[in-house]
Motif scaffolding. Sequence first.
Motif, mmCIF file in Angstrom:
data_model
loop_
_atom_site.group_PDB
_atom_site.id
_atom_site.type_symbol
_atom_site.label_atom_id
_atom_site.label_comp_id
_atom_site.label_asym_id
_atom_site.label_seq_id
_atom_site.Cartn_x
_atom_site.Cartn_y
_atom_site.Cartn_z
ATOM 1 N N ASP A 90 0.860 -1.189 0.000
ATOM 2 C CA ASP A 90 0.000 0.000 0.000
ATOM 3 C C ASP A 90 0.899 1.242 0.000
ATOM 4 N N VAL A 91 0.741 2.069 -1.005
ATOM 5 C CA VAL A 91 1.555 3.288 -1.105
ATOM 6 C C VAL A 91 1.133 4.260 -0.010
ATOM 7 N N GLU A 92 2.096 4.794 0.691
ATOM 8 C CA GLU A 92 1.833 5.734 1.783
ATOM 9 C C GLU A 92 1.129 6.979 1.250
ATOM 10 N N ALA A 93 0.040 7.348 1.884
ATOM 11 C CA ALA A 93 -0.691 8.556 1.489
ATOM 12 C C ALA A 93 -0.176 9.754 2.291
ATOM 13 N N PRO A 94 -0.167 10.942 1.705
ATOM 14 C CA PRO A 94 0.232 12.128 2.470
ATOM 15 C C PRO A 94 -0.675 12.306 3.686
ATOM 16 N N PRO A 95 -0.113 12.496 4.855
ATOM 17 C CA PRO A 95 -0.926 12.622 6.067
ATOM 18 C C PRO A 95 -1.957 13.739 5.949
ATOM 19 N N GLY A 96 -3.175 13.421 6.360
ATOM 20 C CA GLY A 96 -4.220 14.429 6.416
ATOM 21 C C GLY A 96 -4.952 14.680 5.125
ATOM 22 N N LEU A 97 -4.571 13.988 4.051
ATOM 23 C CA LEU A 97 -5.245 14.189 2.774
ATOM 24 C C LEU A 97 -6.093 12.965 2.419
ATOM 25 N N PRO A 98 -7.339 13.197 1.985
ATOM 26 C CA PRO A 98 -8.234 12.076 1.652
ATOM 27 C C PRO A 98 -7.905 11.498 0.274
ATOM 28 N N VAL A 99 -6.924 10.598 0.232
ATOM 29 C CA VAL A 99 -6.465 10.021 -1.029
ATOM 30 C C VAL A 99 -6.802 8.534 -1.049
ATOM 31 N N PRO A 100 -7.364 8.009 -2.139
ATOM 32 C CA PRO A 100 -7.642 6.578 -2.220
ATOM 33 C C PRO A 100 -6.351 5.768 -2.065
ATOM 34 N N THR A 101 -6.441 4.636 -1.393
ATOM 35 C CA THR A 101 -5.279 3.778 -1.210
ATOM 36 C C THR A 101 -4.840 3.208 -2.556
ATOM 37 N N LEU A 102 -3.565 3.328 -2.850
ATOM 38 C CA LEU A 102 -2.985 2.742 -4.058
ATOM 39 C C LEU A 102 -2.280 1.461 -3.642
ATOM 40 N N ARG A 103 -2.869 0.326 -3.991
ATOM 41 C CA ARG A 103 -2.294 -0.982 -3.648
ATOM 42 C C ARG A 103 -1.713 -1.610 -4.906
ATOM 43 N N ILE A 104 -0.467 -2.010 -4.815
ATOM 44 C CA ILE A 104 0.215 -2.550 -5.985
ATOM 45 C C ILE A 104 0.880 -3.879 -5.638
ATOM 46 N N ALA A 105 1.022 -4.721 -6.653
ATOM 47 C CA ALA A 105 1.710 -6.005 -6.508
ATOM 48 C C ALA A 105 3.101 -5.865 -7.106
ATOM 49 N N LEU A 106 4.124 -6.024 -6.269
ATOM 50 C CA LEU A 106 5.501 -5.888 -6.742
ATOM 51 C C LEU A 106 6.038 -7.261 -7.124
ATOM 52 N N CYS A 107 5.946 -7.584 -8.386
ATOM 53 C CA CYS A 107 6.486 -8.835 -8.924
ATOM 54 C C CYS A 107 7.482 -8.456 -10.013
ATOM 55 N N GLY A 108 8.769 -8.417 -9.672
ATOM 56 C CA GLY A 108 9.759 -7.942 -10.610
ATOM 57 C C GLY A 108 9.586 -6.472 -10.906
ATOM 58 N N LEU A 109 9.156 -5.717 -9.909
ATOM 59 C CA LEU A 109 8.794 -4.319 -10.086
ATOM 60 C C LEU A 109 9.249 -3.523 -8.871
ATOM 61 N N SER A 110 9.559 -2.245 -9.101
ATOM 62 C CA SER A 110 9.993 -1.353 -8.028
ATOM 63 C C SER A 110 9.057 -0.160 -7.926
ATOM 64 N N VAL A 111 9.019 0.453 -6.748
ATOM 65 C CA VAL A 111 8.190 1.630 -6.538
ATOM 66 C C VAL A 111 8.960 2.625 -5.671
ATOM 67 N N ALA A 112 8.841 3.897 -6.009
ATOM 68 C CA ALA A 112 9.467 4.973 -5.237
ATOM 69 C C ALA A 112 8.459 6.100 -5.072
ATOM 70 N N THR A 113 8.482 6.736 -3.907
ATOM 71 C CA THR A 113 7.586 7.854 -3.629
ATOM 72 C C THR A 113 8.383 9.042 -3.107
ATOM 73 N N SER A 114 8.108 10.193 -3.674
ATOM 74 C CA SER A 114 8.676 11.453 -3.192
ATOM 75 C C SER A 114 7.538 12.283 -2.620
ATOM 76 N N GLY A 115 7.722 12.850 -1.422
ATOM 77 C CA GLY A 115 6.635 13.608 -0.815
ATOM 78 C C GLY A 115 7.122 14.802 -0.018
ATOM 79 N N ASP A 116 6.273 15.812 0.105
ATOM 80 C CA ASP A 116 6.654 17.014 0.860
ATOM 81 C C ASP A 116 6.458 16.836 2.357
ATOM 82 N N TYR A 117 5.997 15.649 2.771
ATOM 83 C CA TYR A 117 5.714 15.401 4.184
ATOM 84 C C TYR A 117 6.816 14.582 4.851
ATOM 85 N N ARG A 118 7.815 14.184 4.105
ATOM 86 C CA ARG A 118 8.869 13.351 4.669
ATOM 87 C C ARG A 118 9.980 14.197 5.274
ATOM 88 N N ARG A 119 10.582 15.043 4.464
ATOM 89 C CA ARG A 119 11.633 15.929 4.961
ATOM 90 C C ARG A 119 11.245 17.347 4.582
#
Length: 288
Positions: A172-201
């Motif tokens: 489940d891709v982390e949603a930005p805190p406090g924002l009503p965003v649908p959960t993005l669920r993905i299956a990682l089979c030979g696949l990579s995912v990266a997330t950049s967000g303004d809430y991390r640093r």
Amino acid sequence: MGTRWSARIVDPPAGCAPAIEAVLARVIDQMSNWEAASAISRFNCLPVGQWMMLPREMLVVLRAGLEMARLSGGAFDPAIGRLVAQWGFGPPGGGPAARGPGAPWTAIELDAERARRIADVALDFSGIAKGYAVDAVAAALRGLGAAHFLVEIGGELRGEGVKPDLQPWWVDVEAPPGLPVPTLRIALCGLSVATSGDYRRYRMEGDSRLSHSIDPARGAPIAEGVASVTVLHDSAMQADAWATAITVLGADKGMALATRHGVAARLVQRTGGEAQEYMTPALAAMLD
């Protein structure tokens, strides 16, 4: 890298833990701006114009970073270390960020095994090195004979094979805190995912949120608005770099660029307390 890592391995072969630790130690030794003796720190301290032989892995990441800079028109820039330090998101003592006639990345020259700076810029791989480390750990595990695993470093992930119950590695891709965003669920089979967000640093200055993502064109943190960007790719390094580039470019230009290159990406725009979601055709097709 100032973050944590984990690896879930089905029937792990002997030697997995030391192999992972050796990979991460090598990446830090080559690409950490926080280590004064690292290859990247030594490169940044060389006199302008002096060539340096680069370790193989650092050279791979630098070439990929410069190619992403070209593709993104400089939105991703692996040579903005001075700007990162100036805005308080890098190690101290980096020196002022001088604004030259060209983008910082254009001041890096490469030949087969060497690189040099032709202006006083500083390399910073914070938008790509974690992804490379994920790829390198995955390669080391495959080399030991592991076929089913999930590797995570600071929120960048790669999944191979399946879990013991034959289910894929669902994430489940982390949603930005406090924002009503649908959960993005993905299956990682030979696949990579990266997330950049303004809430991390980030840090707050008055009512303004200053993101750690720097816009090289402005010489400052990105304008407020992009809460998060998630990219799926065969390569975690590429996913990491694309997520950074799209974040800097913003919803219109960033998602248009990703669409042109067939990149699977989702962007969440922050508008007050509300959220607007954008998705490229490549990602929409994967979710169908």
